[in-house]
Scaffold this motif. Structure first.
Motif, mmCIF file in Angstrom:
data_model
loop_
_atom_site.group_PDB
_atom_site.id
_atom_site.type_symbol
_atom_site.label_atom_id
_atom_site.label_comp_id
_atom_site.label_asym_id
_atom_site.label_seq_id
_atom_site.Cartn_x
_atom_site.Cartn_y
_atom_site.Cartn_z
ATOM 1 N N GLU A 60 0.821 -1.215 0.000
ATOM 2 C CA GLU A 60 0.000 0.000 0.000
ATOM 3 C C GLU A 60 0.854 1.265 0.000
ATOM 4 O O GLU A 60 0.364 2.334 -0.364
ATOM 5 N N ARG A 61 2.108 1.145 0.391
ATOM 6 C CA ARG A 61 2.979 2.326 0.458
ATOM 7 C C ARG A 61 3.973 2.394 -0.691
ATOM 8 O O ARG A 61 4.851 3.255 -0.710
ATOM 9 N N PHE A 62 3.833 1.509 -1.701
ATOM 10 C CA PHE A 62 4.749 1.534 -2.836
ATOM 11 C C PHE A 62 4.710 2.871 -3.573
ATOM 12 O O PHE A 62 5.745 3.374 -4.005
ATOM 13 N N ALA A 63 3.544 3.462 -3.720
ATOM 14 C CA ALA A 63 3.439 4.750 -4.414
ATOM 15 C C ALA A 63 4.216 5.830 -3.664
ATOM 16 O O ALA A 63 4.914 6.645 -4.278
ATOM 17 N N GLU A 64 4.121 5.814 -2.344
ATOM 18 C CA GLU A 64 4.877 6.769 -1.520
ATOM 19 C C GLU A 64 6.381 6.521 -1.655
ATOM 20 O O GLU A 64 7.167 7.467 -1.791
ATOM 21 N N SER A 65 6.777 5.259 -1.642
ATOM 22 C CA SER A 65 8.199 4.909 -1.808
ATOM 23 C C SER A 65 8.712 5.352 -3.169
ATOM 24 O O SER A 65 9.832 5.850 -3.287
ATOM 25 N N LYS A 66 7.899 5.154 -4.210
ATOM 26 C CA LYS A 66 8.285 5.566 -5.553
ATOM 27 C C LYS A 66 8.472 7.076 -5.622
ATOM 28 O O LYS A 66 9.441 7.559 -6.206
ATOM 29 N N LYS A 67 7.561 7.812 -5.018
ATOM 30 C CA LYS A 67 7.652 9.274 -5.032
ATOM 31 C C LYS A 67 8.956 9.745 -4.380
ATOM 32 O O LYS A 67 9.652 10.616 -4.912
ATOM 33 N N GLU A 68 9.289 9.177 -3.249
ATOM 34 C CA GLU A 68 10.524 9.560 -2.548
ATOM 35 C C GLU A 68 11.765 9.153 -3.347
ATOM 36 O O GLU A 68 12.726 9.916 -3.449
ATOM 37 N N LEU A 69 11.742 7.948 -3.904
ATOM 38 C CA LEU A 69 12.878 7.485 -4.700
ATOM 39 C C LEU A 69 13.044 8.345 -5.952
ATOM 40 O O LEU A 69 14.168 8.718 -6.308
ATOM 41 N N ASP A 70 11.935 8.673 -6.613
ATOM 42 C CA ASP A 70 11.999 9.551 -7.792
ATOM 43 C C ASP A 70 12.636 10.893 -7.450
ATOM 44 O O ASP A 70 13.409 11.439 -8.239
ATOM 45 N N ALA A 71 12.300 11.432 -6.278
ATOM 46 C CA ALA A 71 12.882 12.713 -5.858
ATOM 47 C C ALA A 71 14.394 12.585 -5.697
ATOM 48 O O ALA A 71 15.148 13.474 -6.108
ATOM 49 N N LEU A 72 14.834 11.485 -5.115
ATOM 50 C CA LEU A 72 16.281 11.268 -4.956
ATOM 51 C C LEU A 72 16.957 11.085 -6.311
ATOM 52 O O LEU A 72 18.028 11.648 -6.565
ATOM 53 N N LEU A 73 16.342 10.297 -7.181
ATOM 54 C CA LEU A 73 16.941 10.034 -8.495
ATOM 55 C C LEU A 73 16.993 11.276 -9.372
ATOM 56 O O LEU A 73 17.836 11.371 -10.260
ATOM 57 N N SER A 74 16.110 12.229 -9.133
ATOM 58 C CA SER A 74 16.102 13.448 -9.938
ATOM 59 C C SER A 74 16.946 14.559 -9.319
ATOM 60 O O SER A 74 17.112 15.620 -9.932
ATOM 61 N N ASP A 75 17.494 14.329 -8.150
ATOM 62 C CA ASP A 75 18.343 15.328 -7.495
ATOM 63 C C ASP A 75 19.676 15.392 -8.224
ATOM 64 O O ASP A 75 20.405 14.399 -8.303
ATOM 65 N N GLU A 76 19.986 16.540 -8.749
ATOM 66 C CA GLU A 76 21.206 16.689 -9.540
ATOM 67 C C GLU A 76 22.474 16.387 -8.743
ATOM 68 O O GLU A 76 23.465 15.914 -9.295
ATOM 69 N N ALA A 77 22.446 16.630 -7.451
ATOM 70 C CA ALA A 77 23.611 16.348 -6.606
ATOM 71 C C ALA A 77 23.882 14.847 -6.502
ATOM 72 O O ALA A 77 24.984 14.440 -6.144
ATOM 73 N N LEU A 78 22.891 14.031 -6.842
ATOM 74 C CA LEU A 78 23.042 12.577 -6.763
ATOM 75 C C LEU A 78 23.116 11.924 -8.140
ATOM 76 O O LEU A 78 23.024 10.703 -8.256
#
Length: 113
Positions: free
Chosen positions: A21-39
């Motif tokens: 049930e929390r996969f969508a929330e996990s995806k949102k957080e992971l997407d934010a990390l993956l799109s962070d230019e510093a990372l």
């Protein structure tokens, strides 16, 4: 205002593979990390935890829900040295039973300088 800047060498992202049930929330957080230019050039190890629980997601199911089906880097079998691809891999594990995460950290260690 003070800013603290740190160099990040790798990211380990732990997901509860049983709590679908929390996969969508996990995806949102992971997407934010993956799109962070510093990372942008930082290797990502995604650990799908709780595989010891019946009905936990499989690796393919977790990849699908996190939007990682096109991010397969071969778990060390693909040479990324000459590519522009940032290493990212999913390993399924059980922290309680002490299994699976060792393989993930072994994979990750080849990218740590």
């Amino acid at each position: 205002m003070k800013f603290l800047f740190m160099k990040v060498d790798e990211v380990v992202y732990l997901v509860d593979a049983y709590d679908k049930e929390r996969f969508a929330e996990s995806k949102k957080e992971l997407d934010a990390l993956l799109s962070d230019e510093a990372l942008a050039n930082v290797p990502f190890l995604v650990l799908g935890n709780k595989i010891d629980i019946l009905y936990a997601a499989s690796e393919d199911e977790l990849r699908y829900h996190l939007g990682l089906t096109n991010f397969i880097t071969g778990k060390g079998k693909v040479n990324l040295a000459d590519s522009n691809v940032c290493p990212l891999e999913v390993f399924m594990c059980s922290i309680v039973h002490k299994m699976g995460y060792g393989d993930g950290f072994k994979w990750l260690s080849q990218y740590i300088k």
